[in-house]
Design a protein around this motif. Structure first.
Motif, PDB file in Angstrom:
ATOM      1  N   SER A 396     -38.469  51.213  12.258  1.00  0.00           N
ATOM      2  CA  SER A 396     -38.204  50.513  11.001  1.00  0.00           C
ATOM      3  C   SER A 396     -38.455  49.020  11.156  1.00  0.00           C
ATOM      4  CB  SER A 396     -36.763  50.768  10.547  1.00  0.00           C
ATOM      5  OG  SER A 396     -36.443  50.036   9.386  1.00  0.00           O
ATOM      6  N   VAL A 397     -38.052  48.454  12.295  1.00  0.00           N
ATOM      7  CA  VAL A 397     -38.328  47.043  12.572  1.00  0.00           C
ATOM      8  C   VAL A 397     -39.821  46.765  12.489  1.00  0.00           C
ATOM      9  CG1 VAL A 397     -38.309  45.291  14.405  1.00  0.00           C
ATOM     10  CG2 VAL A 397     -36.253  46.639  13.953  1.00  0.00           C
ATOM     11  N   VAL A 398     -40.620  47.647  13.089  1.00  0.00           N
ATOM     12  CA  VAL A 398     -42.078  47.466  13.092  1.00  0.00           C
ATOM     13  C   VAL A 398     -42.665  47.692  11.704  1.00  0.00           C
ATOM     14  CG1 VAL A 398     -44.252  48.344  14.019  1.00  0.00           C
ATOM     15  CG2 VAL A 398     -42.260  48.093  15.526  1.00  0.00           C
ATOM     16  N   ALA A 399     -42.255  48.789  11.058  1.00  0.00           N
ATOM     17  CA  ALA A 399     -42.842  49.138   9.765  1.00  0.00           C
ATOM     18  C   ALA A 399     -42.539  48.094   8.698  1.00  0.00           C
ATOM     19  CB  ALA A 399     -42.337  50.511   9.322  1.00  0.00           C
ATOM     20  N   ARG A 400     -41.350  47.525   8.739  1.00  0.00           N
ATOM     21  CA  ARG A 400     -40.964  46.538   7.726  1.00  0.00           C
ATOM     22  C   ARG A 400     -41.379  45.130   8.102  1.00  0.00           C
ATOM     23  NH1 ARG A 400     -41.105  50.497   4.512  1.00  0.00           N
ATOM     24  NH2 ARG A 400     -39.437  52.021   4.765  1.00  0.00           N
ATOM     25  N   LYS A 401     -42.049  45.000   9.265  1.00  0.00           N
ATOM     26  CA  LYS A 401     -42.515  43.688   9.734  1.00  0.00           C
ATOM     27  C   LYS A 401     -41.366  42.685   9.771  1.00  0.00           C
ATOM     28  CE  LYS A 401     -47.346  44.194   8.215  1.00  0.00           C
ATOM     29  NZ  LYS A 401     -47.255  45.650   7.894  1.00  0.00           N
ATOM     30  N   LEU A 402     -40.247  43.125  10.320  1.00  0.00           N
ATOM     31  CA  LEU A 402     -39.062  42.276  10.385  1.00  0.00           C
ATOM     32  C   LEU A 402     -39.351  41.048  11.254  1.00  0.00           C
ATOM     33  CD1 LEU A 402     -36.117  42.433   9.294  1.00  0.00           C
ATOM     34  CD2 LEU A 402     -35.452  43.226  11.567  1.00  0.00           C
ATOM     35  N   VAL A 403     -39.057  39.900  10.729  1.00  0.00           N
ATOM     36  CA  VAL A 403     -39.394  38.646  11.403  1.00  0.00           C
ATOM     37  C   VAL A 403     -38.332  38.311  12.454  1.00  0.00           C
ATOM     38  CG1 VAL A 403     -39.778  36.168  11.064  1.00  0.00           C
ATOM     39  CG2 VAL A 403     -40.581  37.817   9.349  1.00  0.00           C
ATOM     40  N   ASN A 404     -38.774  38.047  13.657  1.00  0.00           N
ATOM     41  CA  ASN A 404     -37.909  37.569  14.741  1.00  0.00           C
ATOM     42  C   ASN A 404     -36.615  38.373  14.867  1.00  0.00           C
ATOM     43  OD1 ASN A 404     -39.700  35.485  15.472  1.00  0.00           O
ATOM     44  ND2 ASN A 404     -38.847  34.134  13.913  1.00  0.00           N
ATOM     45  N   PRO A 405     -36.706  39.675  15.163  1.00  0.00           N
ATOM     46  CA  PRO A 405     -35.492  40.477  15.328  1.00  0.00           C
ATOM     47  C   PRO A 405     -34.836  40.232  16.685  1.00  0.00           C
ATOM     48  CG  PRO A 405     -37.430  41.838  15.694  1.00  0.00           C
ATOM     49  CD  PRO A 405     -37.933  40.482  15.292  1.00  0.00           C
ATOM     50  N   VAL A 406     -33.522  40.030  16.663  1.00  0.00           N
ATOM     51  CA  VAL A 406     -32.714  39.851  17.869  1.00  0.00           C
ATOM     52  C   VAL A 406     -31.499  40.750  17.765  1.00  0.00           C
ATOM     53  CG1 VAL A 406     -31.341  38.242  19.254  1.00  0.00           C
ATOM     54  CG2 VAL A 406     -33.477  37.464  18.205  1.00  0.00           C
ATOM     55  N   VAL A 407     -31.236  41.547  18.801  1.00  0.00           N
ATOM     56  CA  VAL A 407     -30.075  42.425  18.843  1.00  0.00           C
ATOM     57  C   VAL A 407     -29.025  41.790  19.746  1.00  0.00           C
ATOM     58  CG1 VAL A 407     -29.219  44.707  19.507  1.00  0.00           C
ATOM     59  CG2 VAL A 407     -31.491  44.469  18.473  1.00  0.00           C
ATOM     60  N   ILE A 408     -27.770  41.717  19.269  1.00  0.00           N
ATOM     61  CA  ILE A 408     -26.660  41.252  20.105  1.00  0.00           C
ATOM     62  C   ILE A 408     -25.670  42.401  20.252  1.00  0.00           C
ATOM     63  CG2 ILE A 408     -26.976  38.816  19.553  1.00  0.00           C
ATOM     64  CD1 ILE A 408     -24.683  38.987  17.568  1.00  0.00           C
ATOM     65  N   SER A 409     -25.186  42.601  21.479  1.00  0.00           N
ATOM     66  CA  SER A 409     -24.428  43.808  21.819  1.00  0.00           C
ATOM     67  C   SER A 409     -23.276  43.465  22.756  1.00  0.00           C
ATOM     68  CB  SER A 409     -25.349  44.835  22.504  1.00  0.00           C
ATOM     69  OG  SER A 409     -26.579  44.965  21.831  1.00  0.00           O
ATOM     70  N   GLY A 410     -22.372  44.445  22.943  1.00  0.00           N
ATOM     71  CA  GLY A 410     -21.238  44.289  23.853  1.00  0.00           C
ATOM     72  C   GLY A 410     -21.029  45.541  24.678  1.00  0.00           C
ATOM     73  N   ASP A 411     -19.776  45.956  24.836  1.00  0.00           N
ATOM     74  CA  ASP A 411     -19.353  47.254  25.370  1.00  0.00           C
ATOM     75  C   ASP A 411     -19.375  47.392  26.891  1.00  0.00           C
ATOM     76  OD1 ASP A 411     -18.613  50.124  25.153  1.00  0.00           O
ATOM     77  OD2 ASP A 411     -20.656  50.449  25.851  1.00  0.00           O
ATOM     78  N   VAL A 412     -20.417  46.934  27.584  1.00  0.00           N
ATOM     79  CA  VAL A 412     -20.596  47.298  29.000  1.00  0.00           C
ATOM     80  C   VAL A 412     -19.933  46.326  29.966  1.00  0.00           C
ATOM     81  CG1 VAL A 412     -22.667  48.668  28.645  1.00  0.00           C
ATOM     82  CG2 VAL A 412     -22.883  46.202  29.005  1.00  0.00           C
ATOM     83  N   HIS A 413     -19.280  45.278  29.478  1.00  0.00           N
ATOM     84  CA  HIS A 413     -18.509  44.345  30.300  1.00  0.00           C
ATOM     85  C   HIS A 413     -19.394  43.600  31.292  1.00  0.00           C
ATOM     86  CE1 HIS A 413     -15.037  47.501  29.750  1.00  0.00           C
ATOM     87  NE2 HIS A 413     -15.520  47.049  28.591  1.00  0.00           N
ATOM     88  N   MET A 414     -20.628  43.359  30.922  1.00  0.00           N
ATOM     89  CA  MET A 414     -21.544  42.587  31.748  1.00  0.00           C
ATOM     90  C   MET A 414     -22.663  42.066  30.872  1.00  0.00           C
ATOM     91  SD  MET A 414     -23.174  45.743  33.953  1.00  0.00           S
ATOM     92  CE  MET A 414     -21.538  46.111  34.585  1.00  0.00           C
ATOM     93  N   ASN A 415     -23.359  41.070  31.379  1.00  0.00           N
ATOM     94  CA  ASN A 415     -24.485  40.501  30.648  1.00  0.00           C
ATOM     95  C   ASN A 415     -25.776  41.229  30.970  1.00  0.00           C
ATOM     96  OD1 ASN A 415     -22.845  37.505  31.213  1.00  0.00           O
ATOM     97  ND2 ASN A 415     -23.514  38.028  29.145  1.00  0.00           N
ATOM     98  N   PHE A 416     -26.548  41.518  29.928  1.00  0.00           N
ATOM     99  CA  PHE A 416     -27.928  41.951  30.082  1.00  0.00           C
ATOM    100  C   PHE A 416     -28.770  41.161  29.088  1.00  0.00           C
ATOM    101  CE2 PHE A 416     -26.065  45.974  31.744  1.00  0.00           C
ATOM    102  CZ  PHE A 416     -26.795  46.060  32.930  1.00  0.00           C
ATOM    103  N   VAL A 417     -30.008  40.896  29.479  1.00  0.00           N
ATOM    104  CA  VAL A 417     -31.004  40.326  28.584  1.00  0.00           C
ATOM    105  C   VAL A 417     -32.227  41.219  28.702  1.00  0.00           C
ATOM    106  CG1 VAL A 417     -32.410  38.310  28.034  1.00  0.00           C
ATOM    107  CG2 VAL A 417     -30.086  37.998  28.947  1.00  0.00           C
ATOM    108  N   ALA A 418     -32.751  41.699  27.577  1.00  0.00           N
ATOM    109  CA  ALA A 418     -33.760  42.753  27.650  1.00  0.00           C
ATOM    110  C   ALA A 418     -34.829  42.616  26.579  1.00  0.00           C
ATOM    111  CB  ALA A 418     -33.097  44.127  27.530  1.00  0.00           C
TER     112      ALA A 418
END
Length: 517
Positions: A396-418
């Motif tokens: 959906s992100v690709v099909a709608r040509k969403l501009v500059n999508p960034v996901v922010i998340s939690g849960d795992v009690h550690m930092n990841f950047v992906a």
């Protein structure tokens, strides 16, 4: 399994009598002790207003908060200055016992893109003064946005000292991504104790758990300083619950009664708009928020509508499975968000005109696959357990040509950047979005931290991973760039701690994927 005695207790707790608010009067109301023990808060800023929250509770850990089962006359005020010499909005309220004497005042008619101060007055008591702000006007090209995001604050794991550093930051907004409370208690090595160690099941029990967390002065100070927007994860109700499924196999009709109690207590203790008020075990918290034309936030609910976790080893809940051996993972109908929320999100993507689009949701979205000899494993409670749903969202992100999508998340009690990709195993699959995962406020990391070098080596779309610190992420958007600073504290075993920036990353406009700076 919930025992019959607790089941009957739960039914009684959910049977409310309707209380008709008293008429407004000028009479003075006197409290035996200070009623604003849980502080004040604001949230969900719009161009002309925001939501104000408090809960009257002179004795917050007691049923009813120490108040009689009747409405209490009170008033809120909003001013342009901290001294309240220029009050611009005010209204009487009559919070009653059916919602724990909580107030969710939706203030409107204010100026866009500016700060205000607010307070509550009840009888002879005056609340602390909070600071909040409105969003930029619709269509306004805001120059910048500064916000922090955080998650996972187990009271028994440590002190919420990360908020001391967050309050010192120059922020417009705080985004909380789930596990505001924990239903479970530790059996050893506690830094501080839950007042009641049994898991909450009834409404009074959830209210008491929230009251203990809300009594924390560092948490109160962060609510005083900034408006918040929030979503939940599992521990606001029960570990790893999925829709109407509890991990221990409790019958859905019983678990939904518990979920109703948990959802009501959640609403009663956070600055949520009245439109989010729950009806039994149903509560729509997914929504979007605009920051002029600079940014759109999409707050997602990954618990209430999801399919049960795939291939459980017990009655329910998440576990490590080999994806090649779990047939359920290939079922394209399985969902994390539910069909209605998925369709809503796709429509919002279609209509977005924002320069940056931020998906705020609780659990790790990037693939985290590990190998041991010939065996592979993924964790089924994260998006890895819902690969078809994840692919639909990213498509959906690709099909709608969403501009500059960034996901922010939690849960795992550690930092990841992906990097986020349609095919995480394909080296040539293009990067279509960026993900930043915040560590916890206090909750301890699991076994993943011990395996971090292996995780990073086997999942090359991860740009960074670190579970050694508790803390939050400080983010900003300005000058065509999304900046993220991963903030960690030295310890949560003491009320105060030094904080440091563990790493800095940026996403350039028009170029998906985070870069270390």
């Amino acid at each position: 399994m919930v025992a019959r005695r607790r089941f009957l207790k739960l039914l009684a707790a959910l049977s409310f009598s309707r209380v008709v608010p008293a008429r407004a009067t000028d009479r003075k109301f006197s409290f035996d002790s200070y009623p604003f023990t849980l502080g004040v808060a604001s949230g969900y800023p719009t161009p002309d207003g925001f939501v104000l929250w408090t809960r009257l509770a002179p004795k917050p850990l007691e049923p009813g908060g120490g108040l009689a089962p009747a409405p209490v006359p009170m008033r809120w005020e909003v001013a342009e200055d901290r001294g309240f010499s220029k009050i611009v909005a005010s209204r009487a309220e009559f919070p009653g016992p059916e919602w724990a004497h909580s107030v969710h005042a939706e203030v409107r008619g204010l100026e866009p893109d500016r700060w205000y101060w607010y307070r509550f007055l009840a009888g002879d008591a005056v609340s602390p003064v909070g600071r909040t702000r409105t969003a930029p006007a619709a269509g306004a090209a805001a120059a910048r946005l500064r916000f922090a995001f955080a998650s996972c604050q187990h009271f028994e794991h440590g002190y919420f000292n990360a908020y001391q550093h967050m309050v010192a930051d120059d922020l417009d907004l705080v985004v909380f991504l789930g596990d505001y409370i924990y239903e479970s208690s530790l059996r050893r090595n506690q830094v501080r104790m839950h007042e009641r160690t049994d898991e909450p099941v009834t409404l009074d029990e959830y209210r008491a758990r929230y009251a203990q967390y809300k009594s924390d002065k560092d948490l109160q100070s962060a609510h005083l300083a900034f408006p918040w927007i929030v979503t939940w994860d599992d521990h606001e109700v029960d570990n790893d619950y999925a829709n109407d499924q509890q991990e221990d196999g409790t019958p859905p009709e019983v678990f939904l009664l518990r979920r109703a109690a948990a959802y009501q207590a959640y609403y009663e203790h956070l600055p949520l708009p009245a439109g989010m008020r729950p009806s039994g075990p149903a509560m729509q918290i997914y929504t979007d928020l605009q920051w002029g034309t600079l940014a759109s936030f999409y707050l997602l609910d990954g618990r209430q509508y999801r399919s049960p976790q795939a291939c459980p080893r017990k009655a329910g809940g998440g576990n490590e499975v080999d994806p090649r051996e779990c047939i359920d993972l290939r079922d394209s109908t399985r969902t994390m968000l539910g069909a209605v929320q998925e369709a809503w999100l796709d429509r919002r993507f279609t209509s977005s005109r924002a320069s940056w689009n931020i998906l705020a949701q609780p659990v790790l979205m990037a693939q985290r696959r590990s190998r041991s000899g010939e065996r592979e494993s993924i964790w089924t409670d994260s998006w890895d357990g819902y690969p078809a749903a994840r692919k639909r969202l990213l498509e959906s992100v690709v099909a709608r040509k969403l501009v500059n999508p960034v996901v922010i998340s939690g849960d795992v009690h550690m930092n990841f950047v992906a990097d986020l990709k349609l095919d995480f195993d394909g080296d040539r699959s293009p990067v279509i979005a960026s993900e930043f995962v915040g560590t916890s406020i206090t909750s301890s990391p699991g076994s993943w931290q011990r395996n971090m070098p292996v995780i990073l080596a086997e999942n090359r779309h991860f740009r960074y991973g670190n579970g050694e610190h508790r803390g939050y992420v400080r983010a900003s958007i300005a000058g065509g760039r999304f900046n993220a600073e991963l903030v960690g504290v030295d310890t949560v075993r003491k009320p105060e701690s030094r904080a440091l920036v563990l790493a800095r990353f940026a996403v350039e406009s028009g170029r998906a994927g985070p870069q270390k700076i």
